[in-house]
Design a protein around this motif. Structure first.
Motif, PDB file in Angstrom:
ATOM      1  N   ALA A  28       0.829  -1.206   0.000  1.00  0.00           N
ATOM      2  CA  ALA A  28       0.000   0.000   0.000  1.00  0.00           C
ATOM      3  C   ALA A  28       0.863   1.256   0.000  1.00  0.00           C
ATOM      4  O   ALA A  28       0.578   2.223  -0.709  1.00  0.00           O
ATOM      5  CB  ALA A  28      -0.932  -0.006   1.213  1.00  0.00           C
ATOM      6  N   TRP A  29       1.937   1.243   0.783  1.00  0.00           N
ATOM      7  CA  TRP A  29       2.833   2.400   0.831  1.00  0.00           C
ATOM      8  C   TRP A  29       3.470   2.652  -0.536  1.00  0.00           C
ATOM      9  O   TRP A  29       3.579   3.786  -0.985  1.00  0.00           O
ATOM     10  CB  TRP A  29       3.905   2.179   1.890  1.00  0.00           C
ATOM     11  CG  TRP A  29       4.821   3.347   2.067  1.00  0.00           C
ATOM     12  CD1 TRP A  29       4.585   4.465   2.800  1.00  0.00           C
ATOM     13  CD2 TRP A  29       6.111   3.514   1.470  1.00  0.00           C
ATOM     14  NE1 TRP A  29       5.662   5.315   2.713  1.00  0.00           N
ATOM     15  CE2 TRP A  29       6.607   4.756   1.891  1.00  0.00           C
ATOM     16  CE3 TRP A  29       6.890   2.739   0.619  1.00  0.00           C
ATOM     17  CZ2 TRP A  29       7.848   5.234   1.493  1.00  0.00           C
ATOM     18  CZ3 TRP A  29       8.133   3.214   0.229  1.00  0.00           C
ATOM     19  CH2 TRP A  29       8.593   4.447   0.669  1.00  0.00           C
ATOM     20  N   LEU A  30       3.865   1.577  -1.200  1.00  0.00           N
ATOM     21  CA  LEU A  30       4.468   1.728  -2.524  1.00  0.00           C
ATOM     22  C   LEU A  30       3.451   2.232  -3.544  1.00  0.00           C
ATOM     23  O   LEU A  30       3.793   2.983  -4.453  1.00  0.00           O
ATOM     24  CB  LEU A  30       5.075   0.403  -2.986  1.00  0.00           C
ATOM     25  CG  LEU A  30       6.341  -0.008  -2.247  1.00  0.00           C
ATOM     26  CD1 LEU A  30       6.664  -1.466  -2.508  1.00  0.00           C
ATOM     27  CD2 LEU A  30       7.500   0.895  -2.640  1.00  0.00           C
ATOM     28  N   LEU A  31       2.209   1.822  -3.401  1.00  0.00           N
ATOM     29  CA  LEU A  31       1.176   2.289  -4.317  1.00  0.00           C
ATOM     30  C   LEU A  31       0.786   3.733  -4.019  1.00  0.00           C
ATOM     31  O   LEU A  31       0.696   4.555  -4.926  1.00  0.00           O
ATOM     32  CB  LEU A  31      -0.062   1.388  -4.233  1.00  0.00           C
ATOM     33  CG  LEU A  31       0.095  -0.016  -4.804  1.00  0.00           C
ATOM     34  CD1 LEU A  31      -1.102  -0.880  -4.431  1.00  0.00           C
ATOM     35  CD2 LEU A  31       0.282   0.031  -6.310  1.00  0.00           C
ATOM     36  N   CYS A  32       0.571   4.043  -2.747  1.00  0.00           N
ATOM     37  CA  CYS A  32       0.074   5.369  -2.353  1.00  0.00           C
ATOM     38  C   CYS A  32       1.176   6.420  -2.279  1.00  0.00           C
ATOM     39  O   CYS A  32       0.949   7.572  -2.620  1.00  0.00           O
ATOM     40  CB  CYS A  32      -0.598   5.306  -0.983  1.00  0.00           C
ATOM     41  SG  CYS A  32      -2.059   4.289  -0.918  1.00  0.00           S
ATOM     42  N   GLY A  33       2.326   6.011  -1.767  1.00  0.00           N
ATOM     43  CA  GLY A  33       3.403   6.968  -1.571  1.00  0.00           C
ATOM     44  C   GLY A  33       3.190   7.845  -0.343  1.00  0.00           C
ATOM     45  O   GLY A  33       3.865   8.838  -0.164  1.00  0.00           O
ATOM     46  N   ASP A  34       2.245   7.468   0.492  1.00  0.00           N
ATOM     47  CA  ASP A  34       1.922   8.263   1.671  1.00  0.00           C
ATOM     48  C   ASP A  34       1.544   7.312   2.798  1.00  0.00           C
ATOM     49  O   ASP A  34       0.717   6.428   2.615  1.00  0.00           O
ATOM     50  CB  ASP A  34       0.754   9.198   1.325  1.00  0.00           C
ATOM     51  CG  ASP A  34       0.284   9.989   2.519  1.00  0.00           C
ATOM     52  OD1 ASP A  34      -0.753   9.595   3.095  1.00  0.00           O
ATOM     53  OD2 ASP A  34       0.932  10.984   2.873  1.00  0.00           O
ATOM     54  N   ASP A 165      18.349  -0.768  -8.769  1.00  0.00           N
ATOM     55  CA  ASP A 165      19.303  -0.294  -7.771  1.00  0.00           C
ATOM     56  C   ASP A 165      18.609   0.455  -6.638  1.00  0.00           C
ATOM     57  O   ASP A 165      19.140   0.569  -5.543  1.00  0.00           O
ATOM     58  CB  ASP A 165      20.347   0.634  -8.409  1.00  0.00           C
ATOM     59  CG  ASP A 165      21.318  -0.125  -9.292  1.00  0.00           C
ATOM     60  OD1 ASP A 165      21.252  -1.382  -9.302  1.00  0.00           O
ATOM     61  OD2 ASP A 165      22.104   0.516  -9.980  1.00  0.00           O
ATOM     62  N   LEU A 166      17.410   0.983  -6.888  1.00  0.00           N
ATOM     63  CA  LEU A 166      16.687   1.737  -5.872  1.00  0.00           C
ATOM     64  C   LEU A 166      15.900   0.841  -4.932  1.00  0.00           C
ATOM     65  O   LEU A 166      15.669   1.188  -3.796  1.00  0.00           O
ATOM     66  CB  LEU A 166      15.701   2.702  -6.523  1.00  0.00           C
ATOM     67  CG  LEU A 166      16.297   3.902  -7.205  1.00  0.00           C
ATOM     68  CD1 LEU A 166      15.178   4.736  -7.793  1.00  0.00           C
ATOM     69  CD2 LEU A 166      17.090   4.735  -6.243  1.00  0.00           C
ATOM     70  N   VAL A 167      15.462  -0.290  -5.393  1.00  0.00           N
ATOM     71  CA  VAL A 167      14.495  -1.091  -4.637  1.00  0.00           C
ATOM     72  C   VAL A 167      14.979  -1.526  -3.273  1.00  0.00           C
ATOM     73  O   VAL A 167      14.286  -1.275  -2.295  1.00  0.00           O
ATOM     74  CB  VAL A 167      14.025  -2.295  -5.487  1.00  0.00           C
ATOM     75  CG1 VAL A 167      13.139  -3.196  -4.676  1.00  0.00           C
ATOM     76  CG2 VAL A 167      13.328  -1.808  -6.729  1.00  0.00           C
ATOM     77  N   PRO A 168      16.149  -2.120  -3.093  1.00  0.00           N
ATOM     78  CA  PRO A 168      16.495  -2.612  -1.761  1.00  0.00           C
ATOM     79  C   PRO A 168      16.541  -1.537  -0.687  1.00  0.00           C
ATOM     80  O   PRO A 168      16.084  -1.747   0.419  1.00  0.00           O
ATOM     81  CB  PRO A 168      17.876  -3.239  -1.953  1.00  0.00           C
ATOM     82  CG  PRO A 168      17.942  -3.570  -3.388  1.00  0.00           C
ATOM     83  CD  PRO A 168      17.130  -2.511  -4.081  1.00  0.00           C
ATOM     84  N   GLU A 169      17.065  -0.357  -0.990  1.00  0.00           N
ATOM     85  CA  GLU A 169      17.200   0.665   0.038  1.00  0.00           C
ATOM     86  C   GLU A 169      15.985   1.576   0.110  1.00  0.00           C
ATOM     87  O   GLU A 169      15.722   2.170   1.123  1.00  0.00           O
ATOM     88  CB  GLU A 169      18.433   1.525  -0.245  1.00  0.00           C
ATOM     89  CG  GLU A 169      19.704   0.754  -0.133  1.00  0.00           C
ATOM     90  CD  GLU A 169      20.898   1.610  -0.498  1.00  0.00           C
ATOM     91  OE1 GLU A 169      21.976   1.029  -0.679  1.00  0.00           O
ATOM     92  OE2 GLU A 169      20.768   2.829  -0.613  1.00  0.00           O
ATOM     93  N   GLY A 170      15.228   1.690  -0.979  1.00  0.00           N
ATOM     94  CA  GLY A 170      14.139   2.643  -1.037  1.00  0.00           C
ATOM     95  C   GLY A 170      12.802   2.135  -0.572  1.00  0.00           C
ATOM     96  O   GLY A 170      11.832   2.867  -0.554  1.00  0.00           O
ATOM     97  N   VAL A 171      12.723   0.884  -0.158  1.00  0.00           N
ATOM     98  CA  VAL A 171      11.442   0.300   0.230  1.00  0.00           C
ATOM     99  C   VAL A 171      11.452   0.014   1.719  1.00  0.00           C
ATOM    100  O   VAL A 171      12.399  -0.575   2.229  1.00  0.00           O
ATOM    101  CB  VAL A 171      11.215  -1.009  -0.558  1.00  0.00           C
ATOM    102  CG1 VAL A 171       9.928  -1.664  -0.135  1.00  0.00           C
ATOM    103  CG2 VAL A 171      11.202  -0.726  -2.045  1.00  0.00           C
ATOM    104  N   PRO A 172      10.386   0.439   2.430  1.00  0.00           N
ATOM    105  CA  PRO A 172      10.367   0.137   3.868  1.00  0.00           C
ATOM    106  C   PRO A 172      10.207  -1.352   4.092  1.00  0.00           C
ATOM    107  O   PRO A 172       9.590  -2.049   3.314  1.00  0.00           O
ATOM    108  CB  PRO A 172       9.133   0.892   4.366  1.00  0.00           C
ATOM    109  CG  PRO A 172       8.254   1.004   3.185  1.00  0.00           C
ATOM    110  CD  PRO A 172       9.181   1.102   1.993  1.00  0.00           C
ATOM    111  N   SER A 173      10.777  -1.853   5.190  1.00  0.00           N
ATOM    112  CA  SER A 173      10.644  -3.291   5.447  1.00  0.00           C
ATOM    113  C   SER A 173       9.434  -3.582   6.274  1.00  0.00           C
ATOM    114  O   SER A 173       8.812  -2.800   6.830  1.00  0.00           O
ATOM    115  CB  SER A 173      11.852  -3.838   6.155  1.00  0.00           C
ATOM    116  OG  SER A 173      12.758  -2.904   6.574  1.00  0.00           O
TER     117      SER A 173
END
Length: 173
Positions: A28-34, A165-173
């Motif tokens: 949801a966070w990745l879809l919404c961005g908020d 290159d962005l995915v591992p660090e840019g996504v909350p766990s």
């Protein structure tokens, strides 16, 4: 339905919801961005899943993911063009490097159409197969591949680094 059976069903749903909530929130966070909209989306998703909970749902995790994605896409269709999230408050401190990376990822994803964004999130960030994404969204495999190809090209045009290159660090766990 007896009270005991109803209590067992509610306990099973509660266990399912607690186990799936982190994954649903991440999607949801990745879809919404908020963060706040993501929390609302997860709440709405779990409410919809609860209303249908029972033996009729063969794969509750897939059903919840489908519900989350389709609910978000539906909300985007209804969303006013005047309603835009605030990127950053003027008095907010400057973001750190990982925060900057997250903002870059979210900004790039926000530039995609809702269905394209859903395809990218499900395929690359949730690591589902093309067939699974097609099934979740009710599209053909070819339509998913075509949308994915176009969306990734738009992301590459927007980003200076490869998307992966962005995915591992840019996504909350």
């Amino acid at each position: 339905m007896s009270t005991q059976a109803r209590a067992a069903q509610e306990a099973a749903f509660t266990e399912f919801a607690q186990a799936r909530m982190p994954h649903l929130y991440r999607s949801a966070w990745l879809l919404c961005g908020d963060r706040h909209r993501a929390e609302d989306l997860v709440q709405e998703t779990l409410a919809r899943v609860y209303s249908r909970w029972g033996p009729a749902i063969a794969n509750p995790a897939a059903y919840a993911q489908t519900t989350l994605t389709r609910t978000w896409i539906s909300q985007q269709r209804r969303r006013s063009t005047h309603e835009r999230p605030v990127e950053r408050f003027p008095d907010a401190p400057a973001p750190s490097a990982p925060d900057e990376l997250r903002l870059t990822l979210l900004t790039a994803l926000a530039g995609l159409e809702p269905l394209d964004r859903a395809v990218v999130v499900l395929r690359h960030l949730d690591d589902l197969s093309t067939e699974e994404v097609a099934h979740l969204l009710g599209l053909s495999n070819g339509a998913v591949r075509k949308r994915l190809m176009r969306a990734l090209q738009r992301l590459r045009d927007h980003l200076d680094v490869p998307f992966t290159d962005l995915v591992p660090e840019g996504v909350p766990s």
